[in-house]
Write a protein that holds these residues in place. Structure first.
Motif, PDB file in Angstrom:
ATOM      1  N   PHE A 286     -15.087   8.845  -1.236  1.00 38.64           N
ATOM      2  CA  PHE A 286     -14.875   9.772  -0.131  1.00 38.64           C
ATOM      3  C   PHE A 286     -16.141  10.570   0.124  1.00 38.64           C
ATOM      4  O   PHE A 286     -16.712  11.170  -0.785  1.00 38.64           O
ATOM      5  N   ASP A 287     -16.588  10.544   1.376  1.00 42.25           N
ATOM      6  CA  ASP A 287     -17.745  11.336   1.784  1.00 42.25           C
ATOM      7  C   ASP A 287     -18.996  11.010   0.976  1.00 42.25           C
ATOM      8  O   ASP A 287     -19.858  11.874   0.754  1.00 42.25           O
ATOM      9  N   GLN A 288     -19.095   9.753   0.517  1.00 40.19           N
ATOM     10  CA  GLN A 288     -20.259   9.249  -0.224  1.00 40.19           C
ATOM     11  C   GLN A 288     -20.575  10.068  -1.465  1.00 40.19           C
ATOM     12  O   GLN A 288     -21.723  10.090  -1.935  1.00 40.19           O
ATOM     13  N   ARG A 289     -19.572  10.710  -2.030  1.00 39.56           N
ATOM     14  CA  ARG A 289     -19.863  11.520  -3.220  1.00 39.56           C
ATOM     15  C   ARG A 289     -18.727  11.524  -4.239  1.00 39.56           C
ATOM     16  O   ARG A 289     -18.959  11.712  -5.428  1.00 39.56           O
ATOM     17  N   MET A 290     -17.488  11.298  -3.795  1.00 40.74           N
ATOM     18  CA  MET A 290     -16.347  11.438  -4.695  1.00 40.74           C
ATOM     19  C   MET A 290     -15.578  10.132  -4.806  1.00 40.74           C
ATOM     20  O   MET A 290     -14.998   9.652  -3.831  1.00 40.74           O
ATOM     21  N   PRO A 291     -15.539   9.520  -5.999  1.00 39.17           N
ATOM     22  CA  PRO A 291     -14.750   8.292  -6.166  1.00 39.17           C
ATOM     23  C   PRO A 291     -13.265   8.618  -6.164  1.00 39.17           C
ATOM     24  O   PRO A 291     -12.845   9.714  -6.569  1.00 39.17           O
ATOM     25  N   TYR A 292     -12.476   7.677  -5.704  1.00 35.67           N
ATOM     26  CA  TYR A 292     -11.033   7.823  -5.806  1.00 35.67           C
ATOM     27  C   TYR A 292     -10.392   6.444  -5.886  1.00 35.67           C
ATOM     28  O   TYR A 292     -11.015   5.433  -5.552  1.00 35.67           O
TER      29      TYR A 292
ATOM     30  N   MET B 127      -8.832  12.679   3.618  1.00 34.39           N
ATOM     31  CA  MET B 127      -8.096  13.101   2.445  1.00 34.39           C
ATOM     32  C   MET B 127      -7.237  14.304   2.805  1.00 34.39           C
ATOM     33  O   MET B 127      -7.749  15.356   3.200  1.00 34.39           O
ATOM     34  N   LEU B 128      -5.923  14.161   2.703  1.00 38.53           N
ATOM     35  CA  LEU B 128      -5.031  15.280   2.962  1.00 38.53           C
ATOM     36  C   LEU B 128      -4.896  16.129   1.700  1.00 38.53           C
ATOM     37  O   LEU B 128      -5.524  15.854   0.684  1.00 38.53           O
ATOM     38  N   GLN B 129      -4.093  17.157   1.746  1.00 39.67           N
ATOM     39  CA  GLN B 129      -4.022  18.118   0.652  1.00 39.67           C
ATOM     40  C   GLN B 129      -3.785  17.443  -0.690  1.00 39.67           C
ATOM     41  O   GLN B 129      -2.838  16.687  -0.867  1.00 39.67           O
ATOM     42  N   ALA B 130      -4.664  17.750  -1.638  1.00 38.47           N
ATOM     43  CA  ALA B 130      -4.547  17.204  -2.985  1.00 38.47           C
ATOM     44  C   ALA B 130      -3.807  18.185  -3.885  1.00 38.47           C
ATOM     45  O   ALA B 130      -3.969  19.398  -3.768  1.00 38.47           O
TER      46      ALA B 130
ATOM     47  N   LYS C 242       0.846  -1.193   0.000  1.00 39.43           N
ATOM     48  CA  LYS C 242       0.000   0.000   0.000  1.00 39.43           C
ATOM     49  C   LYS C 242       0.881   1.243   0.000  1.00 39.43           C
ATOM     50  O   LYS C 242       1.966   1.248   0.583  1.00 39.43           O
ATOM     51  N   THR C 243       0.394   2.312  -0.636  1.00 41.72           N
ATOM     52  CA  THR C 243       1.162   3.549  -0.679  1.00 41.72           C
ATOM     53  C   THR C 243       0.554   4.655   0.183  1.00 41.72           C
ATOM     54  O   THR C 243       1.250   5.594   0.563  1.00 41.72           O
ATOM     55  N   GLY C 244      -0.758   4.564   0.448  1.00 37.10           N
ATOM     56  CA  GLY C 244      -1.421   5.670   1.126  1.00 37.10           C
ATOM     57  C   GLY C 244      -1.692   6.834   0.200  1.00 37.10           C
ATOM     58  O   GLY C 244      -2.168   7.894   0.627  1.00 37.10           O
ATOM     59  N   LEU C 245      -1.406   6.643  -1.095  1.00 36.28           N
ATOM     60  CA  LEU C 245      -1.668   7.667  -2.101  1.00 36.28           C
ATOM     61  C   LEU C 245      -2.979   7.360  -2.809  1.00 36.28           C
ATOM     62  O   LEU C 245      -3.347   6.195  -2.985  1.00 36.28           O
ATOM     63  N   CYS C 246      -3.670   8.396  -3.217  1.00 44.60           N
ATOM     64  CA  CYS C 246      -4.906   8.180  -3.944  1.00 44.60           C
ATOM     65  C   CYS C 246      -5.048   9.201  -5.069  1.00 44.60           C
ATOM     66  O   CYS C 246      -4.564  10.328  -4.981  1.00 44.60           O
ATOM     67  N   VAL C 247      -5.699   8.757  -6.144  1.00 46.26           N
ATOM     68  CA  VAL C 247      -5.972   9.611  -7.294  1.00 46.26           C
ATOM     69  C   VAL C 247      -7.454   9.948  -7.278  1.00 46.26           C
ATOM     70  O   VAL C 247      -8.297   9.068  -7.069  1.00 46.26           O
ATOM     71  N   LEU C 248      -7.783  11.215  -7.484  1.00 41.80           N
ATOM     72  CA  LEU C 248      -9.173  11.646  -7.465  1.00 41.80           C
ATOM     73  C   LEU C 248      -9.456  12.603  -8.612  1.00 41.80           C
ATOM     74  O   LEU C 248      -8.533  13.231  -9.153  1.00 41.80           O
ATOM     75  N   PRO C 249     -10.719  12.717  -8.991  1.00 38.24           N
ATOM     76  CA  PRO C 249     -11.077  13.625 -10.093  1.00 38.24           C
ATOM     77  C   PRO C 249     -10.988  15.077  -9.661  1.00 38.24           C
ATOM     78  O   PRO C 249     -11.498  15.461  -8.619  1.00 38.24           O
ATOM     79  N   GLY C 250     -10.334  15.888 -10.479  1.00 35.78           N
ATOM     80  CA  GLY C 250     -10.103  17.274 -10.118  1.00 35.78           C
ATOM     81  C   GLY C 250     -11.350  18.125 -10.028  1.00 35.78           C
ATOM     82  O   GLY C 250     -11.382  19.108  -9.269  1.00 35.78           O
ATOM     83  N   GLN C 251     -12.409  17.762 -10.758  1.00 39.39           N
ATOM     84  CA  GLN C 251     -13.592  18.623 -10.791  1.00 39.39           C
ATOM     85  C   GLN C 251     -14.268  18.764  -9.430  1.00 39.39           C
ATOM     86  O   GLN C 251     -14.995  19.721  -9.190  1.00 39.39           O
ATOM     87  N   PHE C 252     -14.001  17.830  -8.529  1.00 38.70           N
ATOM     88  CA  PHE C 252     -14.620  17.930  -7.203  1.00 38.70           C
ATOM     89  C   PHE C 252     -13.970  19.017  -6.357  1.00 38.70           C
ATOM     90  O   PHE C 252     -14.500  19.394  -5.321  1.00 38.70           O
ATOM     91  N   GLN C 253     -12.822  19.491  -6.803  1.00 37.10           N
ATOM     92  CA  GLN C 253     -12.176  20.595  -6.096  1.00 37.10           C
ATOM     93  C   GLN C 253     -11.923  21.767  -7.028  1.00 37.10           C
ATOM     94  O   GLN C 253     -11.047  22.599  -6.805  1.00 37.10           O
ATOM     95  N   GLY C 254     -12.688  21.805  -8.115  1.00 34.78           N
ATOM     96  CA  GLY C 254     -12.608  22.930  -9.031  1.00 34.78           C
ATOM     97  C   GLY C 254     -11.382  22.949  -9.910  1.00 34.78           C
ATOM     98  O   GLY C 254     -10.949  24.018 -10.356  1.00 34.78           O
ATOM     99  N   HIS C 255     -10.794  21.767 -10.183  1.00 32.24           N
ATOM    100  CA  HIS C 255      -9.602  21.679 -11.022  1.00 32.24           C
ATOM    101  C   HIS C 255      -9.896  20.834 -12.259  1.00 32.24           C
ATOM    102  O   HIS C 255     -10.833  20.039 -12.279  1.00 32.24           O
ATOM    103  N   ASN C 256      -9.081  21.012 -13.263  1.00 30.03           N
ATOM    104  CA  ASN C 256      -9.144  20.151 -14.439  1.00 30.03           C
ATOM    105  C   ASN C 256      -8.270  18.921 -14.217  1.00 30.03           C
ATOM    106  O   ASN C 256      -7.309  18.955 -13.459  1.00 30.03           O
ATOM    107  N   GLY C 257      -8.595  17.843 -14.902  1.00 29.65           N
ATOM    108  CA  GLY C 257      -7.757  16.650 -14.843  1.00 29.65           C
ATOM    109  C   GLY C 257      -7.811  15.923 -13.517  1.00 29.65           C
ATOM    110  O   GLY C 257      -8.800  15.986 -12.779  1.00 29.65           O
TER     111      GLY C 257
END
Length: 203
Positions: A155-161, A119-122, A92-107
């Motif tokens: 995460f938080d029943q709304r954001m896949p990662y 979830m720590l700072q993305a 395990k790495t403890g790293l996760c990939v998430l969609p940027g649109q949930f935090q107002g980012h592209n990609g």
């Protein structure tokens, strides 16, 4: 003699349960399905029960299986299934990939998970990944991310990662230097594809 050998598909065998991912706990399943498809053949998938790494596969959501996803290795590319990959080499790495649109980012974004699963700072995926690779390189190590059953989460029943596991070549002493190098190049090639497209990927 090579121990990463070719694997023919035997349809008489029982299904590999590591390749059947349960999506019951996901509230936003359709969103999670769109998200995981972004990584289809861009990250390798590991099966602990058979010690195999799949580099060429499709993701399927058959209605007859209900809320499940099936990772189906390409039956016409059996040479893309690598064998004898010890479970001790996948961590395990403890790293996760998430969609940027949930935090107002592209990609895509890359973040760490805290001790309580928070979830720590993305950060943007490309810059965060480059920093990780650089730090490991200074120690003579490489970053070889792979996926396993259970890595698609919410995460938080709304954001896949996606949680990332990591392949450690030093834990594969039974493979030759040539085989370890081939394994490194295969996973790195997939990661480079993901890196190049990370800013455009969106679910």
């Amino acid at each position: 003699m090579s121990t990463i050998n070719f694997q023919e598909v035997n349809l008489d065998k029982k299904p590999n349960l590591d390749l059947i991912w349960d999506l019951d706990r996901l509230e936003q399943r359709e969103l999670a399905q769109r998200f995981i498809r972004l990584f289809e053949n861009r990250l390798c998938v590991y099966s602990e029960s058979v010690s195999q790494l799949y580099t060429n596969y499709g993701l399927h959501f058959p209605a007859e299986l209900g809320r499940k996803m099936v990772v189906l290795p390409n039956p016409y590319a059996f040479h893309d299934t690598l064998n004898h990959i010890s479970p001790y080499s996948v961590r395990k790495t403890g790293l996760c990939v998430l969609p940027g649109q949930f935090q107002g980012h592209n990609g895509l974004l890359l973040a760490r998970l805290g001790a309580q699963g928070e979830m720590l700072q993305a950060r943007p995926f490309k810059s965060a990944l480059a920093q990780i690779i650089s730090k490991l390189k200074q120690n003579g190590d490489v970053f070889l991310p792979v996926l396993m059953k259970g890595d698609l989460r919410e995460f938080d029943q709304r954001m896949p990662y996606l949680h990332l596991h990591r392949l450690q070549l030093t834990q594969l002493p039974h493979l030759s230097a040539f085989e370890r190098n081939d394994l490194q190049q295969t996973v790195t090639r997939k990661l480079l594809m993901l890196y190049r497209q990370a800013d455009q990927l969106s679910c």
